[in-house]
Design an enzyme around this catalytic site. Structure first.
Site, mmCIF file in Angstrom:
data_model
loop_
_atom_site.group_PDB
_atom_site.id
_atom_site.type_symbol
_atom_site.label_atom_id
_atom_site.label_comp_id
_atom_site.label_asym_id
_atom_site.label_seq_id
_atom_site.Cartn_x
_atom_site.Cartn_y
_atom_site.Cartn_z
ATOM 1 N N ILE A 165 0.843 -1.204 0.000
ATOM 2 C CA ILE A 165 0.000 0.000 0.000
ATOM 3 C C ILE A 165 0.878 1.253 0.000
ATOM 4 C CG2 ILE A 165 -1.722 1.303 1.314
ATOM 5 C CD1 ILE A 165 -2.724 -1.440 2.409
ATOM 6 N N ASN A 198 11.586 -0.577 8.051
ATOM 7 C CA ASN A 198 12.786 -1.313 8.469
ATOM 8 C C ASN A 198 13.276 -2.279 7.384
ATOM 9 O OD1 ASN A 198 10.891 -3.319 8.580
ATOM 10 N ND2 ASN A 198 11.300 -3.940 10.690
ATOM 11 N N LEU A 199 12.619 -2.257 6.234
ATOM 12 C CA LEU A 199 12.993 -3.099 5.084
ATOM 13 C C LEU A 199 12.938 -4.587 5.406
ATOM 14 C CD1 LEU A 199 15.587 -0.771 3.454
ATOM 15 C CD2 LEU A 199 13.850 -2.017 2.186
ATOM 16 N N ASP A 246 13.592 0.324 12.530
ATOM 17 C CA ASP A 246 12.444 -0.342 13.136
ATOM 18 C C ASP A 246 11.736 0.694 14.014
ATOM 19 O OD1 ASP A 246 10.870 -1.905 15.087
ATOM 20 O OD2 ASP A 246 11.859 -3.612 14.128
ATOM 21 N N ILE A 247 10.423 0.774 13.877
ATOM 22 C CA ILE A 247 9.660 1.763 14.665
ATOM 23 C C ILE A 247 9.993 1.650 16.150
ATOM 24 C CG2 ILE A 247 7.323 2.261 15.522
ATOM 25 C CD1 ILE A 247 6.285 1.692 12.744
ATOM 26 N N ALA A 256 3.004 0.182 8.896
ATOM 27 C CA ALA A 256 4.016 -0.847 9.182
ATOM 28 C C ALA A 256 3.412 -2.009 9.961
ATOM 29 C CB ALA A 256 5.164 -0.238 9.986
ATOM 30 N N ASN A 311 5.720 -7.492 17.120
ATOM 31 C CA ASN A 311 6.036 -6.434 16.143
ATOM 32 C C ASN A 311 4.843 -5.482 15.960
ATOM 33 O OD1 ASN A 311 7.964 -5.480 13.891
ATOM 34 N ND2 ASN A 311 6.009 -5.702 12.824
ATOM 35 N N SER A 340 -8.026 -4.480 9.850
ATOM 36 C CA SER A 340 -8.373 -5.362 8.733
ATOM 37 C C SER A 340 -9.776 -5.912 8.934
ATOM 38 C CB SER A 340 -7.353 -6.507 8.703
ATOM 39 O OG SER A 340 -7.879 -7.598 8.006
ATOM 40 N N TYR A 368 -2.630 -12.922 13.232
ATOM 41 C CA TYR A 368 -2.536 -11.571 12.643
ATOM 42 C C TYR A 368 -3.810 -10.777 12.950
ATOM 43 C CZ TYR A 368 -3.213 -8.225 8.758
ATOM 44 O OH TYR A 368 -3.499 -7.118 7.990
ATOM 45 N N LYS A 412 -4.604 -7.466 15.340
ATOM 46 C CA LYS A 412 -5.259 -6.243 14.840
ATOM 47 C C LYS A 412 -6.324 -5.769 15.834
ATOM 48 C CE LYS A 412 -3.437 -5.112 10.842
ATOM 49 N NZ LYS A 412 -2.516 -3.968 10.864
HETATM 50 N N1 LIG Z 1 -2.585 -5.709 1.917
HETATM 51 C C1 LIG Z 1 -3.773 -6.052 2.408
HETATM 52 O O1 LIG Z 1 -4.525 -6.851 1.797
HETATM 53 C C2 LIG Z 1 -4.257 -5.440 3.697
HETATM 54 C C3 LIG Z 1 -5.587 -5.663 4.099
HETATM 55 C C4 LIG Z 1 -6.030 -5.132 5.305
HETATM 56 C C5 LIG Z 1 -5.177 -4.382 6.113
HETATM 57 N N2 LIG Z 1 -3.875 -4.197 5.701
HETATM 58 C C6 LIG Z 1 -2.984 -3.437 6.585
HETATM 59 O O2 LIG Z 1 -2.450 -2.323 5.884
HETATM 60 C C7 LIG Z 1 -1.118 -2.059 6.342
HETATM 61 C C8 LIG Z 1 -0.169 -2.033 5.163
HETATM 62 O O3 LIG Z 1 -0.284 -3.274 4.465
HETATM 63 P P1 LIG Z 1 0.648 -3.651 3.216
HETATM 64 O O4 LIG Z 1 -0.113 -4.643 2.404
HETATM 65 O O5 LIG Z 1 1.171 -2.434 2.576
HETATM 66 O O6 LIG Z 1 1.801 -4.444 3.977
HETATM 67 P P2 LIG Z 1 3.264 -4.858 3.472
HETATM 68 O O7 LIG Z 1 3.628 -6.120 4.178
HETATM 69 O O8 LIG Z 1 3.336 -4.826 1.993
HETATM 70 O O9 LIG Z 1 4.166 -3.653 4.026
HETATM 71 C C9 LIG Z 1 4.408 -3.465 5.403
HETATM 72 C C10 LIG Z 1 5.723 -2.713 5.533
HETATM 73 O O10 LIG Z 1 5.978 -2.530 6.939
HETATM 74 C C11 LIG Z 1 7.364 -2.670 7.163
HETATM 75 N N3 LIG Z 1 7.542 -3.006 8.577
HETATM 76 C C12 LIG Z 1 7.112 -4.115 9.239
HETATM 77 N N4 LIG Z 1 7.467 -4.064 10.529
HETATM 78 C C13 LIG Z 1 8.122 -2.883 10.707
HETATM 79 C C14 LIG Z 1 8.728 -2.267 11.830
HETATM 80 N N5 LIG Z 1 8.769 -2.876 13.024
HETATM 81 N N6 LIG Z 1 9.320 -1.051 11.669
HETATM 82 C C15 LIG Z 1 9.327 -0.440 10.444
HETATM 83 N N7 LIG Z 1 8.771 -0.988 9.345
HETATM 84 C C16 LIG Z 1 8.168 -2.203 9.472
HETATM 85 C C17 LIG Z 1 7.805 -3.775 6.189
HETATM 86 O O11 LIG Z 1 9.189 -3.707 5.890
HETATM 87 C C18 LIG Z 1 6.923 -3.486 4.968
HETATM 88 O O12 LIG Z 1 7.595 -2.688 4.003
HETATM 89 C C19 LIG Z 1 -0.806 -3.147 7.386
HETATM 90 O O13 LIG Z 1 -1.120 -2.681 8.664
HETATM 91 C C20 LIG Z 1 -1.767 -4.250 7.006
HETATM 92 O O14 LIG Z 1 -2.059 -5.088 8.103
HETATM 93 C C21 LIG Z 1 -3.404 -4.695 4.515
#
Ligand SMILES: NC(=O)c1ccc[n+]([C@@H]2O[C@H](COP(=O)([O-])OP(=O)(O)OC[C@H]3O[C@@H](n4cnc5c(N)ncnc54)[C@H](O)[C@@H]3O)[C@@H](O)[C@H]2O)c1
Length: 308
Positions: free
Chosen positions: A12, A35-36, A58-59, A78, A96, A120, A146, A150
């Site tokens: 996103i 945090n990649l 990392d946050i 994140a 996390n 979610s 997960y 949430k």
């Molecule tokens: N993609 C979906 O279908 C979906 C659906 C509902 C809710 N969400 C929520 O939306 C948000 C974004 O989702 P997404 O699909 O972009 O996820 P994603 O997994 O693609 O990206 C998450 C990013 O967070 C970073 N990250 C994780 N832990 C971290 C930390 N401790 N410190 C710093 N960075 C950290 C990761 O490196 C990653 O780049 C999340 O909260 C997810 O739960 C996503």
């Protein structure tokens, strides 16, 4: 206006960081924090000509006081996001995701920064009717570690809103649509990947006719703009989804682009017997229009793979 986006390199975030400076005209700087852990380096390639600051951290280890002193809004993305995979790393997901939200919410409260935080629709779990945000805590039935985390994060943020935090919680449906940092572990994108590569589509045995909520990435990005422009930091929860679809609906759309798909039925711990629809009326009633299209976004995703 200065914005911090956490998890900015993800599925996103990598779309949002490209769109937001054009959607909201008065943005001075976008700070990106990630945090990649999911290795989405390409998300930083060829960013638009705008002022960005990237922080790789990392946050939980970041000095948020230093960052937030100059920030107006935080969009907190994140998280560890693989719901199906979270059965094998439940503790890590909770540590996390919960800790990150706690750190961010505390810092936003302290510095009076407005917060958009992500939940979610998977918190609804098994339901036998159309569900809305009114669904009581006792009726929520998250099916994975997960989704359970949430719910804990939501409770934390709501409790902090009662103490003065300006926040809004978005329960996003499963994302479809492409971005440079996109992932392929959730339903629509996974089926596109499998179809493109002529791998049988792995459908959960009970899921073919079950309805689930989905969100077009374009609607997701627009929803952030809407929340900021309408100043909707009212401590409320909003379901944000383009529509509810069955797996059959999704596969029918993919088949319009790639015919003769093979399906393999598999078991998964998140499976359950009930179909459920999630209502997006509360968010629509704030004036938001969902414009996403499953048909268009599936076509766009498939067309990325020009060699197919
Ligand atoms: N993609 C979906 O279908 C979906 C659906 C509902 C809710 N969400 C929520 O939306 C948000 C974004 O989702 P997404 O699909 O972009 O996820 P994603 O997994 O693609 O990206 C998450 C990013 O967070 C970073 N990250 C994780 N832990 C971290 C930390 N401790 N410190 C710093 N960075 C950290 C990761 O490196 C990653 O780049 C999340 O909260 C997810 O739960 C996503």
């Amino acid at each position: 206006m200065k914005i911090l986006i956490t998890g900015a390199l993800g599925h996103i975030g990598s779309s949002l960081i490209r769109e937001l400076p054009y959607m909201l005209k008065n943005i001075d700087n976008v700070t990106l924090l990630d945090n990649l852990s999911s290795q989405r380096y390409p998300s930083l390639f060829n960013l638009p000509n705008h002022k960005y600051t990237f922080i790789q951290d990392d946050i939980r280890n970041t000095d948020m006081d230093k960052i937030l002193v100059d920030i107006d809004y935080v969009i907190h993305l994140a998280a560890i996001t693989d719901a199906a995979g979270s059965f094998s790393n439940a503790e890590e997901v909770e540590r996390n995701n919960y800790e990150c939200t706690k750190v961010i919410a505390n810092a936003c409260l302290k510095h009076n920064v407005k917060l958009i935080t992500l939940s979610s629709t998977s918190v609804y779990g098994t339901q036998d009717e159309v569900v809305s945000e009114d669904c009581s805590l006792d009726d929520l039935n998250p099916q994975s570690p997960y989704a359970k985390t949430k719910l804990l994060e939501e409770e934390l943020v709501i409790e902090m809103c009662n103490r003065g935090l300006n926040a809004v919680i978005c329960r996003f449906g499963t994302i479809f649509g492409d971005s440079i940092g996109m992932r392929f572990h959730t339903a629509v994108n996974k089926f596109c990947w499998q179809a493109i590569h002529r791998i049988p589509l792995t459908v959960w045995s009970s899921a073919y006719e079950q309805k689930r909520p989905y969100l077009d990435l374009k609607d997701a990005t627009n929803s952030f703009k809407h929340l900021i422009e309408k100043d909707l930091f009212d401590g409320e929860i909003y379901n944000v989804l383009t529509d509810n679809f069955t797996v059959k609906n999704v596969i029918d759309e993919i088949e319009k682009n790639i015919p003769d798909l093979k399906i393999e039925y598999v078991d998964n711990k998140i499976m359950n017997q009930l179909s459920y629809d999630v209502s997006n009326n509360k968010f629509i009633n704030t004036g938001f229009q969902f414009k996403g299209s499953l048909q268009k976004s599936i076509k766009e995703t498939i067309e990325l793979f020009t060699y197919r």
